[in-house]
Design a protein around this motif. Structure first.
Motif, PDB file in Angstrom:
ATOM      1  N   THR B  67     -93.417 -35.458  78.880  1.00  0.00           N
ATOM      2  CA  THR B  67     -93.928 -34.472  79.836  1.00  0.00           C
ATOM      3  C   THR B  67     -92.736 -33.910  80.590  1.00  0.00           C
ATOM      4  O   THR B  67     -91.991 -34.672  81.226  1.00  0.00           O
ATOM      5  N   LEU B  68     -92.545 -32.622  80.473  1.00  0.00           N
ATOM      6  CA  LEU B  68     -91.395 -31.985  81.112  1.00  0.00           C
ATOM      7  C   LEU B  68     -91.892 -31.140  82.285  1.00  0.00           C
ATOM      8  O   LEU B  68     -92.356 -30.015  82.103  1.00  0.00           O
ATOM      9  N   GLY B  69     -91.829 -31.723  83.479  1.00  0.00           N
ATOM     10  CA  GLY B  69     -92.263 -31.003  84.684  1.00  0.00           C
ATOM     11  C   GLY B  69     -91.120 -30.145  85.189  1.00  0.00           C
ATOM     12  O   GLY B  69     -89.985 -30.602  85.260  1.00  0.00           O
ATOM     13  N   MET B  70     -91.416 -28.903  85.515  1.00  0.00           N
ATOM     14  CA  MET B  70     -90.329 -28.043  85.992  1.00  0.00           C
ATOM     15  C   MET B  70     -90.819 -26.911  86.871  1.00  0.00           C
ATOM     16  O   MET B  70     -92.002 -26.583  86.891  1.00  0.00           O
ATOM     17  N   ASN B  71     -89.870 -26.351  87.596  1.00  0.00           N
ATOM     18  CA  ASN B  71     -90.130 -25.162  88.385  1.00  0.00           C
ATOM     19  C   ASN B  71     -90.026 -23.971  87.421  1.00  0.00           C
ATOM     20  O   ASN B  71     -88.985 -23.746  86.815  1.00  0.00           O
ATOM     21  N   LEU B  72     -91.123 -23.243  87.267  1.00  0.00           N
ATOM     22  CA  LEU B  72     -91.152 -22.189  86.250  1.00  0.00           C
ATOM     23  C   LEU B  72     -90.295 -20.989  86.629  1.00  0.00           C
ATOM     24  O   LEU B  72     -89.793 -20.285  85.757  1.00  0.00           O
ATOM     25  N   SER B  73     -90.112 -20.773  87.931  1.00  0.00           N
ATOM     26  CA  SER B  73     -89.265 -19.635  88.278  1.00  0.00           C
ATOM     27  C   SER B  73     -87.799 -19.983  87.977  1.00  0.00           C
ATOM     28  O   SER B  73     -87.025 -19.110  87.579  1.00  0.00           O
ATOM     29  N   SER B  74     -87.429 -21.265  88.114  1.00  0.00           N
ATOM     30  CA  SER B  74     -86.064 -21.680  87.712  1.00  0.00           C
ATOM     31  C   SER B  74     -85.889 -21.506  86.207  1.00  0.00           C
ATOM     32  O   SER B  74     -84.879 -20.968  85.747  1.00  0.00           O
ATOM     33  N   LEU B  75     -86.892 -21.956  85.444  1.00  0.00           N
ATOM     34  CA  LEU B  75     -86.801 -21.827  83.983  1.00  0.00           C
ATOM     35  C   LEU B  75     -86.708 -20.358  83.582  1.00  0.00           C
ATOM     36  O   LEU B  75     -85.929 -19.981  82.698  1.00  0.00           O
ATOM     37  N   SER B  76     -87.490 -19.541  84.272  1.00  0.00           N
ATOM     38  CA  SER B  76     -87.481 -18.116  83.965  1.00  0.00           C
ATOM     39  C   SER B  76     -86.116 -17.486  84.258  1.00  0.00           C
ATOM     40  O   SER B  76     -85.620 -16.662  83.488  1.00  0.00           O
ATOM     41  N   LYS B  77     -85.508 -17.897  85.392  1.00  0.00           N
ATOM     42  CA  LYS B  77     -84.164 -17.381  85.731  1.00  0.00           C
ATOM     43  C   LYS B  77     -83.162 -17.736  84.634  1.00  0.00           C
ATOM     44  O   LYS B  77     -82.336 -16.910  84.244  1.00  0.00           O
ATOM     45  N   ILE B  78     -83.232 -18.972  84.147  1.00  0.00           N
ATOM     46  CA  ILE B  78     -82.308 -19.403  83.093  1.00  0.00           C
ATOM     47  C   ILE B  78     -82.581 -18.612  81.804  1.00  0.00           C
ATOM     48  O   ILE B  78     -81.650 -18.166  81.136  1.00  0.00           O
ATOM     49  N   LEU B  79     -83.875 -18.407  81.495  1.00  0.00           N
ATOM     50  CA  LEU B  79     -84.195 -17.681  80.255  1.00  0.00           C
ATOM     51  C   LEU B  79     -83.755 -16.220  80.322  1.00  0.00           C
ATOM     52  O   LEU B  79     -83.539 -15.582  79.295  1.00  0.00           O
ATOM     53  N   LYS B  80     -83.610 -15.684  81.531  1.00  0.00           N
ATOM     54  CA  LYS B  80     -83.099 -14.316  81.682  1.00  0.00           C
ATOM     55  C   LYS B  80     -81.654 -14.225  81.188  1.00  0.00           C
ATOM     56  O   LYS B  80     -81.161 -13.140  80.873  1.00  0.00           O
TER      57      LYS B  80
END
Lengths: 14, 262
Positions: B67-80
């Motif tokens: 289970t990988l819990g994460m802040n989605l806005s952080s993940l989104s910033k990285i994916l940008k």
């Protein structure tokens, strides 16, 4: 908003 | 060890664009079947469920479920930071506290690597019954996006009604009112432009446009969207996720609780 229902009223917690 | 490689990394970028403004934090459940996520928005009015099948990835390894819990806005910033043509690989060791993302540009020697901190989230998992719906509508996703955007100029809620072979979206507010009526299309020359309506019983129900406009951020994932309605249950808005070859990769489903009459 008192007219807005909540989603967890409809689905049971697992 | 968990490792998932996606040559069409843009799909993952689009998925994050479609959920990051609705849900702040969420857990990805990774198993040998694939990656999935389920989360409610902070007001508990809507729920989003994402599924990415293991065989849709170009390489997929999941030795044991994580289970990988994460802040989605952080993940989104990285994916940008990944280009639209980049290959994206996600890696997480068992019992690690971060996930590694590797971006590889096509035909170039450049690779970049980013890490995102994982979080322990107290996720509530809701069981969604698999029930038949009174009305199923398939329509072009850009048309649905346009209708939701236009009607939000008029009011906060849309009343969706379906009778015979047409569906009607209506909003009213201080400035006036607006309605959009869509009829089933006859030809299947261009399936992505078609409107199909299957109705067991007529329906009329109201929903907050704010949420529908959030859901419409999934439009780039699919040319068609499917709406499923039944009396007194949440609306389901589904975008299927396909890759460039048209293979089925999974879906994003949004569930929205109805509004009751004022």
């Amino acid at each position: 908003d008192k007219y807005q229902l909540k989603i967890d009223q409809f689905f049971k917690k697992m | 060890m968990f490792e998932a490689k996606l040559i069409q990394g843009a799909i993952l970028k689009k998925i994050l664009d479609a959920i990051k403004d609705l849900v702040n934090e969420a857990s990805w459940d990774c198993s040998s079947q694939g990656m999935s996520l389920q989360a409610m928005d902070t007001s508990h009015v809507s729920l989003v469920a994402v599924q990415m099948k293991a065989d849709g990835f170009d390489k997929y390894r999941c030795d044991r479920s994580v289970t990988l819990g994460m802040n989605l806005s952080s993940l989104s910033k990285i994916l940008k930071c990944a280009g639209n043509d980049d290959t994206i690989t996600l890696k997480a060791p068992d019992d690690g506290d971060k996930i590694t993302l590797v971006f590889e540009a096509k035909n170039e020697s450049e690779t970049s690597e980013y890490e995102v901190k994982l979080m322990n989230l107290d996720s509530e998992y809701l069981g969604i019954p698999d029930t038949p719906y009174s009305v199923n509508v398939k329509m072009p996703s850009h048309k649905f996006q346009r209708i939701c955007r236009d009607l939000q100029q008029i009011g906060d809620a849309v009343t969706i009604s379906c009778a015979k072979d047409s569906i009607r979206f209506a909003a009213k507010g201080d400035l006036g009112s607006g309605t959009v009526n869509l009829c089933q299309t006859a030809s299947a020359d261009k399936p992505e432009d078609s409107v199909s309506i299957s109705m067991q019983e007529p329906i009329i129900q109201s929903f907050a446009l704010k949420y529908l406009n959030h859901f419409a951020k999934a439009t780039p994932l699919s040319p068609q969207v499917s709406l499923s309605l039944s009396p007194d249950v949440p609306l389901v808005v589904e975008y299927s996720i396909t890759d460039d070859d048209g293979s089925d990769f999974g879906y994003i489903r949004y569930y929205l609780a109805p509004k009751i009459d004022e």
